[in-house]
Design a protein around this motif. Structure first.
Motif, PDB file in Angstrom:
ATOM      1  N   ALA A  74       0.850  -1.608   0.265  1.00 20.23           N
ATOM      2  CA  ALA A  74      -0.138   0.308   0.055  1.00 20.23           C
ATOM      3  C   ALA A  74       0.289   1.322  -0.074  1.00 20.23           C
ATOM      4  N   VAL A  75       2.088   0.847   0.562  1.00 23.82           N
ATOM      5  CA  VAL A  75       2.604   2.546   0.985  1.00 23.82           C
ATOM      6  C   VAL A  75       3.399   2.789  -0.501  1.00 23.82           C
ATOM      7  N   GLU A  76       4.200   1.736  -1.037  1.00 23.68           N
ATOM      8  CA  GLU A  76       4.588   2.047  -2.734  1.00 23.68           C
ATOM      9  C   GLU A  76       3.664   1.743  -3.553  1.00 23.68           C
ATOM     10  N   THR A  77       2.602   1.911  -3.179  1.00 26.73           N
ATOM     11  CA  THR A  77       1.231   1.780  -4.143  1.00 26.73           C
ATOM     12  C   THR A  77       0.800   3.842  -4.754  1.00 26.73           C
ATOM     13  N   LEU A  78       1.072   3.672  -3.181  1.00 29.55           N
ATOM     14  CA  LEU A  78       0.128   5.036  -2.802  1.00 29.55           C
ATOM     15  C   LEU A  78       0.979   6.182  -3.180  1.00 29.55           C
ATOM     16  N   THR A  79       2.590   6.398  -2.569  1.00 28.18           N
ATOM     17  CA  THR A  79       3.280   6.848  -2.602  1.00 28.18           C
ATOM     18  C   THR A  79       4.692   6.873  -4.094  1.00 28.18           C
ATOM     19  N   ARG A  80       4.125   5.874  -5.161  1.00 28.86           N
ATOM     20  CA  ARG A  80       5.009   5.459  -6.322  1.00 28.86           C
ATOM     21  C   ARG A  80       5.999   5.856  -6.071  1.00 28.86           C
ATOM     22  N   GLY A  81       6.457   4.086  -5.714  1.00 21.38           N
ATOM     23  CA  GLY A  81       7.743   3.709  -5.508  1.00 21.38           C
ATOM     24  C   GLY A  81       8.674   5.145  -3.935  1.00 21.38           C
ATOM     25  N   ARG A  82       7.733   5.270  -3.015  1.00 16.28           N
ATOM     26  CA  ARG A  82       9.167   5.853  -2.293  1.00 16.28           C
ATOM     27  C   ARG A  82       8.088   5.181  -0.631  1.00 16.28           C
ATOM     28  N   SER A  83       9.295   4.392  -0.760  1.00 11.26           N
ATOM     29  CA  SER A  83       8.833   3.752   0.838  1.00 11.26           C
ATOM     30  C   SER A  83       9.409   4.945   1.767  1.00 11.26           C
ATOM     31  N   LEU A  84       9.090   4.752   3.307  1.00 10.48           N
ATOM     32  CA  LEU A  84      10.489   4.932   4.675  1.00 10.48           C
ATOM     33  C   LEU A  84      11.536   5.407   3.922  1.00 10.48           C
ATOM     34  N   GLY A  85      12.186   4.172   4.104  1.00  9.08           N
ATOM     35  CA  GLY A  85      13.022   3.913   4.471  1.00  9.08           C
ATOM     36  C   GLY A  85      13.765   3.804   2.463  1.00  9.08           C
ATOM     37  N   LYS A  86      13.043   3.938   1.572  1.00  7.20           N
ATOM     38  CA  LYS A  86      13.279   4.371   0.225  1.00  7.20           C
ATOM     39  C   LYS A  86      13.678   6.484   0.433  1.00  7.20           C
ATOM     40  N   LEU A  87      13.075   6.604   0.961  1.00  4.44           N
ATOM     41  CA  LEU A  87      12.574   8.403   1.306  1.00  4.44           C
ATOM     42  C   LEU A  87      13.692   8.854   1.648  1.00  4.44           C
ATOM     43  N   LEU A  91      16.086   6.756  -2.705  1.00  2.92           N
ATOM     44  CA  LEU A  91      15.775   5.911  -3.880  1.00  2.92           C
ATOM     45  C   LEU A  91      14.638   6.024  -4.291  1.00  2.92           C
ATOM     46  N   ARG A  92      14.250   5.311  -5.362  1.00  2.00           N
ATOM     47  CA  ARG A  92      12.932   4.769  -5.658  1.00  2.00           C
ATOM     48  C   ARG A  92      12.476   3.822  -6.499  1.00  2.00           C
ATOM     49  N   VAL A  93      11.152   3.877  -6.133  1.00  2.00           N
ATOM     50  CA  VAL A  93      11.154   2.258  -7.039  1.00  2.00           C
ATOM     51  C   VAL A  93      10.472   2.727  -8.714  1.00  2.00           C
ATOM     52  N   VAL A  94      10.890   2.773 -10.108  1.00  2.00           N
ATOM     53  CA  VAL A  94      10.189   2.792 -11.349  1.00  2.00           C
ATOM     54  C   VAL A  94       9.631   1.448 -12.122  1.00  2.00           C
ATOM     55  N   ARG A  95       9.329   1.754 -13.251  1.00  2.00           N
ATOM     56  CA  ARG A  95       9.578   0.643 -13.967  1.00  2.00           C
ATOM     57  C   ARG A  95      10.619   0.210 -14.842  1.00  2.00           C
ATOM     58  N   ASP A  96      10.216  -0.637 -15.586  1.00  2.00           N
ATOM     59  CA  ASP A  96      11.570  -0.509 -16.491  1.00  2.00           C
ATOM     60  C   ASP A  96      11.669   0.061 -17.435  1.00  2.00           C
ATOM     61  N   ASP A  97      10.104   0.989 -18.180  1.00  2.00           N
ATOM     62  CA  ASP A  97      10.481   2.305 -19.175  1.00  2.00           C
ATOM     63  C   ASP A  97      10.936   3.246 -18.171  1.00  2.00           C
ATOM     64  N   GLY A  98      10.914   3.450 -17.068  1.00  2.00           N
ATOM     65  CA  GLY A  98      10.745   4.745 -16.519  1.00  2.00           C
ATOM     66  C   GLY A  98      10.450   5.200 -15.618  1.00  2.00           C
ATOM     67  N   GLY A  99       8.654   5.213 -15.942  1.00  2.00           N
ATOM     68  CA  GLY A  99       8.010   5.619 -15.305  1.00  2.00           C
ATOM     69  C   GLY A  99       7.114   5.297 -14.561  1.00  2.00           C
ATOM     70  N   PRO A 100       6.309   5.743 -13.170  1.00  2.00           N
ATOM     71  CA  PRO A 100       6.246   5.193 -11.791  1.00  2.00           C
ATOM     72  C   PRO A 100       5.391   4.327 -11.756  1.00  2.00           C
ATOM     73  N   ILE A 101       5.549   2.877 -11.016  1.00  2.00           N
ATOM     74  CA  ILE A 101       4.701   2.224 -10.798  1.00  2.00           C
ATOM     75  C   ILE A 101       3.387   1.918 -10.238  1.00  2.00           C
ATOM     76  N   ARG A 102       2.730   0.693 -10.270  1.00  2.00           N
ATOM     77  CA  ARG A 102       1.501   0.731  -9.839  1.00  2.00           C
ATOM     78  C   ARG A 102       1.164  -0.119  -9.320  1.00  2.00           C
ATOM     79  N   PHE A 103      -0.042  -0.352  -8.235  1.00  2.00           N
ATOM     80  CA  PHE A 103      -0.534  -1.131  -7.091  1.00  2.00           C
ATOM     81  C   PHE A 103       0.057  -3.454  -8.260  1.00  2.00           C
ATOM     82  N   ARG A 104       0.072  -3.303  -8.730  1.00  2.00           N
ATOM     83  CA  ARG A 104       0.361  -4.520  -9.757  1.00  2.00           C
ATOM     84  C   ARG A 104       1.689  -4.755  -9.742  1.00  2.00           C
TER      85      ARG A 104
END
Length: 309
Positions: A74-87, A91-104
């Protein structure tokens, strides 16, 4: 530096996160999740004291899945890849094409994270991250994601050196359509860091890039032209073409001409009442008009100019 290509064929320069920074971010996230799980477990134990052993076990499993799996998802979905530790680690989680991640994406990462991080104490995640060229764990591989650094050091690349003046416009007729974006990115990065490289290393890199570029264009490097100067001149030619294309596609459009005060062509003269003859308009038919008995006719040229009497 990793090259990611978006759906619009735009090359992105993103630096993948390495194992130390990812481990620190995961440790912070895990600490927060464990603390939250302990608090929820204590509250559930007090609330389910009257239930039997099977019910308390089911509630404990549900709390485990809800806090340690559902929480990070839920945290990664709502923050588009920024959890507390990554923030905290930039750091940030992105898709392979550089876009923001989604729920799946977050769901796959969270589900596999239970096996990689929780059940194996992070051993599987560390091994997978060390083996991967981009530092990805199995959750990132199956989810199609990548952890990148958002806070990178200030760019050490200077301004791209201009080509020599005697090469200006020399490659105007060069066909650059077959040159891939990855090669342009490599040329630009080389020119930006050429002053920081060893002379011999920089010369060999320039020769290799120039050979690749000439192979893509089908025209060999001109004799007597240094490889670095050739790369700078061809890159400048590409930038000039891109700027011209943008200007032509978004430039001003031709405005409509203003209308004159006189009647334009195609205006039909009105017919007077009484069936009288109508003198032809100037420039129409090129004929003469009689103003009545005893009045000499005046020739009206096709230009519409009436000579003085």
């Amino acid at each position: 530096m990793s090259e990611l290509v978006t759906g619009e064929a735009v090359a992105l320069e993103l630096e993948p996160a390495r194992l130390p920074s990812r481990s620190l971010a995961a440790l912070l996230d895990l600490t927060v999740a464990v603390v939250g799980y302990v608090v929820v477990s204590i509250a559930l134990v007090a609330a389910t004291a009257s239930l039997d052993e099977a019910a308390r076990t089911a509630v404990s499993i549900a709390a485990f899945l809800l806090v340690l799996v559902g929480g990070p998802v839920a945290v990664e979905t709502l923050t588009r890849g920024r959890s507390l530790g990554k923030l905290a680690c930039g750091l940030r989680v992105v898709r392979d094409d550089g876009g923001p991640i989604r729920f799946r994406h977050a769901l796959v990462r969270g589900a596999l994270g239970v096996v990689e991080i929780l059940l194996t104490a992070g051993v599987v995640a560390c091994v997978a991250s060390l083996v991967s060229a981009r530092g990805r764990r199995l959750g990132d591989v199956f989810a199609g994601t990548l952890v990148v650094r958002e806070r990178v050091p200030a760019a050490r690349t200077g301004v791209l050196p201009p080509p020599p003046p005697w090469l200006a416009g020399r490659f105007a007729g060069l066909d650059l359509s077959a040159v891939p974006d990855g090669l342009w990115l490599a040329v630009r990065q080389y020119l930006g860091r050429v002053e920081q490289l060893d002379a011999q290393v920089g010369r060999s890199m320039a020769e290799r890039l120039a050979a690749d570029l000439s192979a893509r264009t089908g025209v060999p490097v001109p004799q007597g032209v240094p490889s670095a100067a050739y790369l700078a001149a061809v890159l400048q030619e590409r930038q000039v073409r891109e700027a011209r294309r943008v200007y032509e596609s978004g430039g001003g459009r031709g405005g409509r001409g203003g209308s004159g005060g006189g009647a334009g062509p195609g205006v039909v003269p009105s017919v007077p009442e009484g069936g009288g003859r109508v003198a032809p308009e100037a420039g129409v038919g090129g004929g003469s008009a009689s103003a009545g008995e005893g009045v000499p006719s005046v020739e009206r040229p096709a230009t519409g100019f009436v000579p003085p009497a």
